[in-house]
Write a protein that holds these residues in place. Structure first.
Motif, PDB file in Angstrom:
ATOM      1  N   THR A 132       0.832  -1.203   0.000  1.00 21.88           N
ATOM      2  CA  THR A 132       0.000   0.000   0.000  1.00 21.88           C
ATOM      3  C   THR A 132       0.866   1.252   0.000  1.00 21.88           C
ATOM      4  O   THR A 132       0.590   2.220  -0.711  1.00 21.88           O
TER       5      THR A 132
ATOM      6  N   ARG B 299       1.225   6.932   7.481  1.00 25.74           N
ATOM      7  CA  ARG B 299       0.270   6.001   6.880  1.00 25.74           C
ATOM      8  C   ARG B 299       0.774   4.559   6.998  1.00 25.74           C
ATOM      9  O   ARG B 299       0.009   3.654   7.296  1.00 25.74           O
TER      10      ARG B 299
ATOM     11  N   ALA C  17      -0.947   1.453   8.945  1.00 23.01           N
ATOM     12  CA  ALA C  17      -1.267   0.183   8.277  1.00 23.01           C
ATOM     13  C   ALA C  17      -0.690  -0.981   9.071  1.00 23.01           C
ATOM     14  O   ALA C  17      -1.347  -2.009   9.266  1.00 23.01           O
TER      15      ALA C  17
ATOM     16  N   GLY D  96      -2.596  -1.448  12.146  1.00 22.37           N
ATOM     17  CA  GLY D  96      -3.904  -1.964  11.749  1.00 22.37           C
ATOM     18  C   GLY D  96      -3.871  -3.456  11.515  1.00 22.37           C
ATOM     19  O   GLY D  96      -4.765  -4.199  11.938  1.00 22.37           O
TER      20      GLY D  96
ATOM     21  N   ILE E  45      -8.553  -1.579  11.081  1.00 22.67           N
ATOM     22  CA  ILE E  45      -7.983  -0.354  10.526  1.00 22.67           C
ATOM     23  C   ILE E  45      -9.127   0.565  10.106  1.00 22.67           C
ATOM     24  O   ILE E  45     -10.172   0.097   9.688  1.00 22.67           O
ATOM     25  N   HIS E  46      -8.898   1.861  10.279  1.00 20.30           N
ATOM     26  CA  HIS E  46      -9.924   2.806   9.838  1.00 20.30           C
ATOM     27  C   HIS E  46      -9.638   3.205   8.398  1.00 20.30           C
ATOM     28  O   HIS E  46      -8.514   3.563   8.069  1.00 20.30           O
ATOM     29  N   ALA E  47     -10.673   3.152   7.573  1.00 24.75           N
ATOM     30  CA  ALA E  47     -10.505   3.591   6.189  1.00 24.75           C
ATOM     31  C   ALA E  47     -10.211   5.084   6.183  1.00 24.75           C
ATOM     32  O   ALA E  47     -10.841   5.853   6.897  1.00 24.75           O
ATOM     33  N   ASP E  48      -9.221   5.484   5.385  1.00 22.24           N
ATOM     34  CA  ASP E  48      -8.780   6.875   5.385  1.00 22.24           C
ATOM     35  C   ASP E  48      -9.600   7.694   4.383  1.00 22.24           C
ATOM     36  O   ASP E  48      -9.180   7.938   3.256  1.00 22.24           O
ATOM     37  N   VAL E  49     -10.776   8.112   4.827  1.00 17.76           N
ATOM     38  CA  VAL E  49     -11.687   8.842   3.935  1.00 17.76           C
ATOM     39  C   VAL E  49     -11.080  10.172   3.507  1.00 17.76           C
ATOM     40  O   VAL E  49     -11.130  10.550   2.328  1.00 17.76           O
TER      41      VAL E  49
ATOM     42  N   ALA F 204      -8.411   9.812   0.749  1.00 15.37           N
ATOM     43  CA  ALA F 204      -9.000   9.450  -0.545  1.00 15.37           C
ATOM     44  C   ALA F 204      -9.717  10.658  -1.150  1.00 15.37           C
ATOM     45  O   ALA F 204      -9.566  10.945  -2.344  1.00 15.37           O
ATOM     46  N   ALA F 205     -10.473  11.379  -0.314  1.00 18.01           N
ATOM     47  CA  ALA F 205     -11.227  12.538  -0.813  1.00 18.01           C
ATOM     48  C   ALA F 205     -10.265  13.614  -1.320  1.00 18.01           C
ATOM     49  O   ALA F 205     -10.484  14.228  -2.367  1.00 18.01           O
TER      50      ALA F 205
ATOM     51  N   VAL G 226      -7.062  13.246  -2.450  1.00 18.32           N
ATOM     52  CA  VAL G 226      -6.360  12.885  -3.684  1.00 18.32           C
ATOM     53  C   VAL G 226      -7.326  12.921  -4.875  1.00 18.32           C
ATOM     54  O   VAL G 226      -7.012  13.490  -5.931  1.00 18.32           O
ATOM     55  N   ALA G 227      -8.526  12.335  -4.689  1.00 19.14           N
ATOM     56  CA  ALA G 227      -9.506  12.344  -5.787  1.00 19.14           C
ATOM     57  C   ALA G 227      -9.892  13.785  -6.110  1.00 19.14           C
ATOM     58  O   ALA G 227      -9.991  14.160  -7.282  1.00 19.14           O
TER      59      ALA G 227
ATOM     60  N   GLU H 139     -15.791  -2.853  11.147  1.00 15.95           N
ATOM     61  CA  GLU H 139     -14.553  -2.688  10.390  1.00 15.95           C
ATOM     62  C   GLU H 139     -14.210  -4.006   9.703  1.00 15.95           C
ATOM     63  O   GLU H 139     -14.145  -5.048  10.355  1.00 15.95           O
TER      64      GLU H 139
ATOM     65  N   THR I 218      -9.322  -3.538   3.504  1.00 10.84           N
ATOM     66  CA  THR I 218      -9.325  -2.069   3.451  1.00 10.84           C
ATOM     67  C   THR I 218      -8.091  -1.566   2.701  1.00 10.84           C
ATOM     68  O   THR I 218      -8.192  -0.664   1.860  1.00 10.84           O
ATOM     69  N   LEU I 219      -6.946  -2.182   2.970  1.00 10.49           N
ATOM     70  CA  LEU I 219      -5.717  -1.757   2.279  1.00 10.49           C
ATOM     71  C   LEU I 219      -5.789  -2.095   0.795  1.00 10.49           C
ATOM     72  O   LEU I 219      -5.344  -1.311  -0.048  1.00 10.49           O
TER      73      LEU I 219
ATOM     74  N   ARG J 189      -5.464   0.445  -2.414  1.00  6.76           N
ATOM     75  CA  ARG J 189      -4.539   0.307  -3.547  1.00  6.76           C
ATOM     76  C   ARG J 189      -5.276   0.357  -4.876  1.00  6.76           C
ATOM     77  O   ARG J 189      -4.780   0.953  -5.839  1.00  6.76           O
TER      78      ARG J 189
ATOM     79  N   PHE K   6      -8.070   1.894  -5.431  1.00 10.29           N
ATOM     80  CA  PHE K   6      -8.445   3.302  -5.602  1.00 10.29           C
ATOM     81  C   PHE K   6      -7.273   4.100  -6.173  1.00 10.29           C
ATOM     82  O   PHE K   6      -7.428   4.888  -7.109  1.00 10.29           O
TER      83      PHE K   6
ATOM     84  N   ILE L 174      -6.757   6.367  -9.534  1.00 12.09           N
ATOM     85  CA  ILE L 174      -6.295   7.760  -9.485  1.00 12.09           C
ATOM     86  C   ILE L 174      -5.135   7.963 -10.468  1.00 12.09           C
ATOM     87  O   ILE L 174      -5.083   8.961 -11.187  1.00 12.09           O
TER      88      ILE L 174
ATOM     89  N   GLY M 106     -11.650  10.237 -11.894  1.00 11.45           N
ATOM     90  CA  GLY M 106     -11.169  10.721 -10.594  1.00 11.45           C
ATOM     91  C   GLY M 106     -12.287  10.792  -9.571  1.00 11.45           C
ATOM     92  O   GLY M 106     -12.148  10.325  -8.436  1.00 11.45           O
TER      93      GLY M 106
ATOM     94  N   PHE N  37     -13.413   7.765  -6.278  1.00  8.88           N
ATOM     95  CA  PHE N  37     -13.669   8.015  -4.852  1.00  8.88           C
ATOM     96  C   PHE N  37     -14.965   7.333  -4.414  1.00  8.88           C
ATOM     97  O   PHE N  37     -14.999   6.663  -3.380  1.00  8.88           O
TER      98      PHE N  37
ATOM     99  N   TRP O 220     -14.556   3.625  -4.281  1.00 12.34           N
ATOM    100  CA  TRP O 220     -13.817   3.253  -3.059  1.00 12.34           C
ATOM    101  C   TRP O 220     -14.751   3.252  -1.855  1.00 12.34           C
ATOM    102  O   TRP O 220     -14.768   2.322  -1.053  1.00 12.34           O
TER     103      TRP O 220
ATOM    104  N   GLU P 131     -15.972   0.062   0.360  1.00 13.17           N
ATOM    105  CA  GLU P 131     -15.732   0.073   1.802  1.00 13.17           C
ATOM    106  C   GLU P 131     -17.043  -0.155   2.565  1.00 13.17           C
ATOM    107  O   GLU P 131     -17.084  -0.917   3.529  1.00 13.17           O
TER     108      GLU P 131
END
Lengths: 116, 132
Positions: free
Chosen positions: A22, A72, A76, A79, A85-89, A92-93, A95-96, B25, B31-32, B36, B38, B42, B83, B87, B90, B94
């Motif tokens: 990752t 990060r 991981a 996690g 692990i908590h999803a990193d919203v 992602a938001a 970068v997108a 969770e 999740t990882l 990746r 996602f 991108i 793009g 999101f 993803w 999730e």
């Protein structure tokens, strides 16, 4: 030799090396951002200052990813160790969002700025 | 041996808790893996942005302005769609992992395929017309 910091390096026992993969995926994304920045540089003679905005967006995102890489990776690893692990919203938001902004700015330049 | 200190689990941010409500969770590996995938989307989107810019910047001697602008616009719109879509893809993956439901089909895959096809078709028409 560099391990002078008091924080121990985290360890995990994931045979699939998920945290590493990752982390490398994020690194590739940083690299892609920098390549895109180099492409924007090609527009500089035609569009001038406008190119600087595009480059700033791409470079800020690249730098942001680079700075947060270690954090990060550590998240991981812990996690995987904690099986949770908590999803990193936010990441992602962000970068997108910056890719969409780059596309929109590019579109604006192509359609509304005159090329000469 | 788990070397990670017994740190209290950090609570999720408001933003994350709101967007990823309910469920439990999933396996952290999932999740990882989702993250990746996602990131791969991108990078695809970034390649399309760079492609759109390249068409506009490098092909002034090859293409007539109309074709050049059309291809650049299609590539940039495609980049924005991928793009943005990546999101939500993803997020949806999730969500369904949290609720243990089947993963959704990727809408961005056909968008990318059709968009790529449109650009290729435009180029084909242009090349054929130029030769006659």
């Amino acid at each position: 030799m560099r391990r002078t910091r008091s924080v121990p390096e985290p360890e995990h026992h994931d045979a699939g090396l998920q945290p590493e993969r990752t982390s490398l995926a994020w690194s590739r994304t940083t690299l892609a951002m920098i390549v895109a920045t180099a492409m924007f540089l090609r527009w500089f003679p035609q569009y001038g200052w406008f190119t600087a905005i595009l480059m700033a967006v791409a470079l800020c995102t690249a730098l942001g990813i680079y700075i947060t890489q270690k954090l990060r990776y550590h998240r991981a690893v812990s996690g995987i160790a904690n099986e949770r692990i908590h999803a990193d919203v936010a990441a992602a938001a962000w970068v997108a969002g910056s890719v969409v902004v780059l596309g929109a700015l590019g579109l604006y330049a192509v359609l509304f700025l005159t090329l000469d | 041996m788990p070397t990670s200190s017994p740190s209290p689990r950090p609570e999720r941010g408001k933003f994350a808790a709101k967007l990823l409500r309910g469920g439990t969770e999933p396996d952290p590996r999932f999740t990882l893996a989702n993250e990746r995938t996602f990131l791969a989307w991108i990078r695809t989107s970034l390649a399309l942005v760079a492609g759109g810019i390249a068409v506009e910047a490098f092909t002034t001697d090859i293409f007539v302005p109309a074709i050049r602008t059309t291809i650049a616009v299609v590539l940039l719109v495609l980049a924005m769609a991928i793009g943005c879509g990546s999101f939500f893809r993803w997020l949806n993956v999730e969500r369904s992992m949290r609720h243990k439901t089947p993963l959704p089909l990727p809408l961005i895959a056909p968008i990318l395929a059709i968009g790529g096809g449109v650009v290729a078709a435009l180029l084909l028409i242009f090349v054929l017309l130029r030769q006659t």
